[in-house]
Motif scaffolding. Structure first.
Motif, mmCIF file in Angstrom:
data_model
loop_
_atom_site.group_PDB
_atom_site.id
_atom_site.type_symbol
_atom_site.label_atom_id
_atom_site.label_comp_id
_atom_site.label_asym_id
_atom_site.label_seq_id
_atom_site.Cartn_x
_atom_site.Cartn_y
_atom_site.Cartn_z
ATOM 1 N N PRO A 84 5.966 -3.577 -7.526
ATOM 2 C CA PRO A 84 7.227 -2.723 -7.165
ATOM 3 C C PRO A 84 8.411 -3.249 -6.449
ATOM 4 O O PRO A 84 9.428 -2.835 -6.756
ATOM 5 N N SER A 96 8.413 0.693 -2.809
ATOM 6 C CA SER A 96 7.270 1.502 -3.357
ATOM 7 C C SER A 96 7.826 1.568 -4.966
ATOM 8 O O SER A 96 8.908 1.612 -5.437
ATOM 9 N N TYR A 97 6.827 2.111 -5.754
ATOM 10 C CA TYR A 97 7.144 2.505 -7.172
ATOM 11 C C TYR A 97 8.194 3.645 -6.867
ATOM 12 O O TYR A 97 9.104 3.888 -7.827
ATOM 13 N N LEU A 137 -0.274 -5.510 -7.671
ATOM 14 C CA LEU A 137 0.111 -3.952 -8.265
ATOM 15 C C LEU A 137 0.810 -3.262 -7.275
ATOM 16 O O LEU A 137 1.550 -2.404 -7.714
ATOM 17 N N ASN A 138 0.089 -3.203 -5.981
ATOM 18 C CA ASN A 138 0.816 -2.458 -5.007
ATOM 19 C C ASN A 138 1.797 -2.830 -4.165
ATOM 20 O O ASN A 138 2.614 -2.036 -3.479
ATOM 21 N N VAL A 139 2.036 -4.254 -4.132
ATOM 22 C CA VAL A 139 2.957 -4.791 -3.388
ATOM 23 C C VAL A 139 4.131 -5.659 -4.033
ATOM 24 O O VAL A 139 5.201 -5.258 -3.931
ATOM 25 N N SER A 152 -4.776 -6.083 -6.130
ATOM 26 C CA SER A 152 -4.130 -4.896 -5.304
ATOM 27 C C SER A 152 -2.721 -5.150 -4.898
ATOM 28 O O SER A 152 -1.692 -4.663 -4.915
ATOM 29 N N ARG A 193 -0.854 3.150 3.370
ATOM 30 C CA ARG A 193 0.012 2.111 2.532
ATOM 31 C C ARG A 193 -0.676 1.782 1.276
ATOM 32 O O ARG A 193 -1.894 1.329 1.362
ATOM 33 N N ALA A 194 0.217 1.778 0.371
ATOM 34 C CA ALA A 194 -0.325 1.335 -1.209
ATOM 35 C C ALA A 194 -0.844 0.079 -0.931
ATOM 36 O O ALA A 194 -0.061 -1.092 -0.283
ATOM 37 N N GLY A 195 -1.738 -0.276 -1.632
ATOM 38 C CA GLY A 195 -2.058 -1.798 -1.748
ATOM 39 C C GLY A 195 -3.150 -2.295 -0.166
ATOM 40 O O GLY A 195 -3.679 -3.340 -0.236
ATOM 41 N N TRP A 196 -3.073 -1.211 0.810
ATOM 42 C CA TRP A 196 -3.838 -1.621 2.164
ATOM 43 C C TRP A 196 -5.207 -1.415 2.083
ATOM 44 O O TRP A 196 -5.978 -1.537 2.978
ATOM 45 N N GLN A 197 -5.384 -0.383 0.948
ATOM 46 C CA GLN A 197 -6.693 0.509 1.132
ATOM 47 C C GLN A 197 -7.953 -0.252 1.181
ATOM 48 O O GLN A 197 -9.340 0.274 1.726
#
Lengths: 251, 298, 332
Positions: free
Chosen positions: C55, C188-189, C50-52, C47, B255-259
């Motif tokens: 988007p 997501s993007y 940018l990631n959650v 993060s 998952r994006a952002g979970w890394q």
């Protein structure tokens, strides 16, 4: 200009217009007259492509189904009966839509368009209420708005279904004088449905008398609206009643 | 679909309400169910309809599977239960179907019944027993209740004892500082977690872990940002894997952002059996053991 | 004011700038605020942002703009202020398509979500065609009542088809539909990009038909008389609307209220001219849904509300407010 041949309109099993043929030449004003249910409006609707029909309708020698909608709209303007409006468009917006068929490019709204719109608003006496909402208009103002739209459309043939419906006498006179002058310009003709035999007699160069979907008579208005014809169609002494009414107006 | 959310919310509300605290009477064939209703029977029940999956499991665990004449449609464990006629349960409980099976007793949860349904069943001469465990203690009471209902109280006692010892007999136990996050539904459908008052929460605290969402009550939709910010040490998903696409564990790891989360970095993501870990049945022990193995190793 | 000269009917450049600025400010606000508070100096490196959050905000804004645009277009096309993806059953149709795709495992290799999306778009369009042709058969004037009635009946039909399929199909579908059909929370993007491309294409088609929509909104007969190719234009607009609704549903599920109410509110303020209405609806729809989503994200933190709950709540109140004000100013 317009040739109608064997026009027949059926709705379900009943035939509303039965084998009607007539011509409209340049400079003519053809009146469609007849009692309720004679099929006058149906003929207008068939020509303006609202409803399916059999037979042929030619404009300038070409079948009207050959024309693209936008080409047809540049040539034939239609004023339908009983407009119902839902949204509060302004008078100006509706009249400006009359120029739809003439818009050239994507964003063009040339001065040509603007003058046509101005003129249409002027001659229908709507300039004052250009920015008023349709929902606030009286029946007469609404009718004039759509009339102005047809004028803005600048067609060769004007098809009017009860153009003076809802109009008071002043505007009835004005509108009919207007159309009378309009049709005098070269390369123009008018077809209109009228109930008022007076108006038909005054302004129509030609008349088409209909009864139950069939042609009773066609030709010069004088001849068509004869005492015999009207008696047959309306089953009453139309001439007698007209005279009786007029007599009351003598000083 | 919104209805489902309402159902879940209702469930949460019920979780809050708690349930009857009275110990069921063990003597004779009068039993008190978990809503304090007293049910008298002439003899141990031999024809039972159980609507919830966990009650079916308890019946089989007590060796009384043969008393089942009907089961709720979602009952699926053990395999033998599949051969028992299935009846519609939940909001669409089919009373005619149940009465047609001529049971002596219907076991249902609090949620799965309305006053009208209970009345209709009583009028048909069928006793309604409510088994409504909301915590592990409740499971023991359910087992005892069902045990006395079928005349197998001794087996019920033994089962409860063995469960208790499994829960207590562990080598290592956390000190409540490490956090664990339970994911009930994957991101694709909106994140739902199991907060306090759920079996997952209780199992975690039994092994000395803190539920990252202990401030949430029951099952609830939570913000993805909160999961990331709370940075749990362990992640447990109960999503089912259907054999195509990424497995639930891989999906979470990617998952994006979970890394940057601790659990992801340490690879501490586990796919638990959703039935074992969410049903008030003896199999909670299995869930506990696999969870324990995941956290502390074999 | 700006069209007093009668030449320009669209929004003025100033209005466009104002709307864009407002939208950007709203977007910034929605990116900065959330369930987890991020210190301002970490905004660009966090993060979570940018990631959650980003988007999601993007997807929400694009969905809001798309749904409002579709609502405005359909309300004009059908001359019916109650027309909208949800009232016409188009959204339910799209859901049905998506569910069908999942049931039959229709997928396009290497594009995991494309199968669902294509089916959703296809079914959105089919639903529109079915609903409209039924309505035509019953009442060729496409009266408000007929079309809404058929839309509601079709919605129910589609929902029961979904339930029926759930009943007969695997546990998997039961799982999927249990948590509402999709949500914007996992955006997501990629989702944002898909929405952006679709919106750009469909908006170009719909916005370029503002005159035609004006004509339809005055009346279909009138549109025909002034030279609009009624059949073709209607089909084009319907296709654009279906594609947009189908993609929105497959990305974010069905979100009620936005498409119905935003165009209505904009119309009360700016008037019914589609040259203004369409663009303004897009901006307002985007802002409205972003703010509704913000409320959904933060008001019960750490929990989250379904955004539909918030849109209906805020939307209803704002709508009543604007409605009363416009009625009062008309009487004054």
């Amino acid at each position: 200009m317009l040739e109608v041949r064997n026009l027949t309109v059926r709705y379900g099993s009943s035939t509303i217009v039965n084998d009607v043929s007539f011509d409209v030449a340049r400079g003519e004003w053809l009146m469609l007259v007849g009692p309720n249910g004679a099929g006058k409006s149906t003929i207008v609707n068939a020509i303006s492509k609202g409803i399916p029909y059999t037979g042929t309708v030619l404009f300038e020698g070409k079948d009207i189904s050959v024309y693209k909608p936008i080409e047809l709209a540049r040539r034939i303007g239609v004023l339908a009966q009983g407009q119902r409006v839902g949204y509060s468009f302004t008078v100006g917006e509706v009249v400006r839509l009359g120029r739809y068929a003439h818009k050239k490019g994507f964003f063009s709204s040339g001065c040509d368009d603007d003058t046509s719109v101005r003129r249409a608003l002027e001659i229908t006496g709507l300039t004052e209420i250009e920015n008023q909402s349709l929902l606030t208009l009286s029946g007469g103002e609404l009718q004039r708005t759509f009339l102005a739209q047809v004028f803005a459309q600048n067609p060769q043939l004007l098809i009017l279904d009860e153009p003076t419906n809802h109009l008071d006498l002043v505007y009835q006179k004005q509108v009919f004088e207007l159309i009378c002058n309009w049709v005098k310009e070269p390369n123009r003709a008018v077809i209109s449905v009228v109930h008022d035999l007076d108006l038909a007699k005054c302004y129509g160069s030609q008349s088409l008398l209909l009864d139950r979907g069939r042609i009773v008579d066609l030709g010069k208005t004088e001849a068509v609206l004869s005492q015999d014809n009207l008696k047959k169609v309306y089953s009453m002494d139309v001439y007698g009643w007209m005279r009786e009414r007029l007599a009351r107006w003598s000083d | 679909m919104k209805k489902n959310i309402i159902i879940v919310l209702l469930l949460c509300a019920l979780l809050l309400c708690g349930c009857g605290k009275n110990e069921p009477a063990q003597s004779g064939y009068t039993v008190t169910d978990m809503t304090d209703r007293v049910i008298s029977l002439d003899a141990p029940a031999t024809r039972i309809v159980a609507l919830s999956a966990s009650d079916c499991e308890i019946l089989f665990a007590l060796g009384a599977g043969d008393t089942l004449v009907g089961r709720g449609e979602y009952c699926d464990y053990p395999e033998a239960v599949e051969s028992v006629p299935s009846v519609q349960s939940g909001y669409e409980t089919n009373l005619e179907q149940i009465i047609g099976l001529e049971p002596q007793v219907v076991i249902m949860t609090k949620m799965g019944q309305t006053v009208e349904q209970v009345e209709a069943l009583s009028n048909a001469g069928i006793a309604v027993v409510v088994s409504d465990a909301q915590d592990i203690d409740g499971v023991y009471r359910s087992i005892a209740l069902i045990g006395s209902l079928v005349g197998k109280s001794a087996q019920a006692d033994a089962l409860c004892k063995s469960m208790k010892s499994s829960f207590e007999n562990i080598d290592s136990k956390g000190d409540g500082t490490e956090t664990i996050y339970f994911e009930v539904s994957p991101l694709e459908y909106g994140l739902w977690t199991a907060g306090s008052g759920t079996f997952m929460d209780e199992l975690a605290s039994l092994m000395g872990l803190k539920n990252a969402f202990s401030d949430v009550v029951g099952w609830a939709e939570i913000s993805q940002e909160q999961v990331i910010a709370r940075n749990p040490d362990y992640i447990v998903t109960i999503a089912m894997y259907y054999g195509e696409g990424a497995t639930p564990v891989d999906e979470i790891m990617a998952r994006a952002g979970w890394q940057d989360m601790t659990a992801i970095k340490n690879g501490k993501v586990f796919n638990a059996d959703s039935n074992e870990i969410s049903r008030p049945s003896p199999r909670l022990v299995n869930a506990f053991e696999s969870l324990y193995e995941f956290v502390y190793g074999a | 004011m700006e069209h007093k000269g009668g030449k320009k009917e669209g929004l003025s450049v100033l209005t466009y700038i104002a709307l864009s600025v407002f939208t950007l400010v709203t977007m910034l606000l929605c990116v900065c605020l959330g369930s987890v508070s991020v210190p301002p100096d970490e905004l660009l490196s966090s993060s979570i942002i940018l990631n959650v959050r980003l988007p999601r905000v993007l997807c929400v804004a694009l969905s809001g703009a798309s749904l409002s645009l579709c609502g405005a277009a359909m309300q004009g096309l059908l001359k019916n202020p109650l027309a909208d993806g949800s009232t016409l059953g188009v959204s339910s149709g799209a859901s049905l398509g998506a569910v069908l795709a999942i049931t039959l495992s229709i997928s396009i290799p290497s594009l995991p979500f494309a199968g669902t999306m294509v089916m959703a778009v296809l079914f959105a369009f089919l639903s529109l065609i079915i609903i409209l042709s039924l309505a035509y058969k019953l009442d060729c004037s496409l009266a408000t009542n007929t079309i809404i009635l058929i839309g509601i009946i079709f919605s129910m039909f589609a929902s029961s088809m979904i339930s029926l399929m759930m009943y007969f199909s695997s546990d998997r579908l039961r799982d999927i539909t249990r948590w509402t059909m999709g949500t914007l929370s996992g955006s997501s993007y990629t989702n944002a990009l898909v929405l952006l491309v679709t919106l750009a294409l469909c908006a170009a088609v719909i916005l370029s038909r503002a005159s035609e929509l004006n004509a339809f909104a005055i009346g279909e007969d009138n549109a025909r008389h002034i030279g609009v190719n009624v059949r073709r234009e209607r089909l084009i607009i319907l296709i654009a609307v279906s594609v947009l609704i189908g993609v929105c549903v497959s990305v974010g599920g069905t979100i009620a209220f936005v498409g119905l109410v935003i165009p209505h509110m904009v119309r009360l303020i700016l008037g019914p001219n589609h040259k203004k209405l369409l663009a303004a609806s897009m901006y307002c729809g985007a802002c409205f849904l972003m703010l509704a989503d913000l409320v959904a994200r933060v008001i019960v933190s750490p929990l989250e509300l379904p955004v539909g709950v918030v849109t209906s709540l805020i939307g209803a109140v704002v709508f009543v407010f604007i409605f009363f004000r416009s009625v009062r100013s008309r009487h004054a």
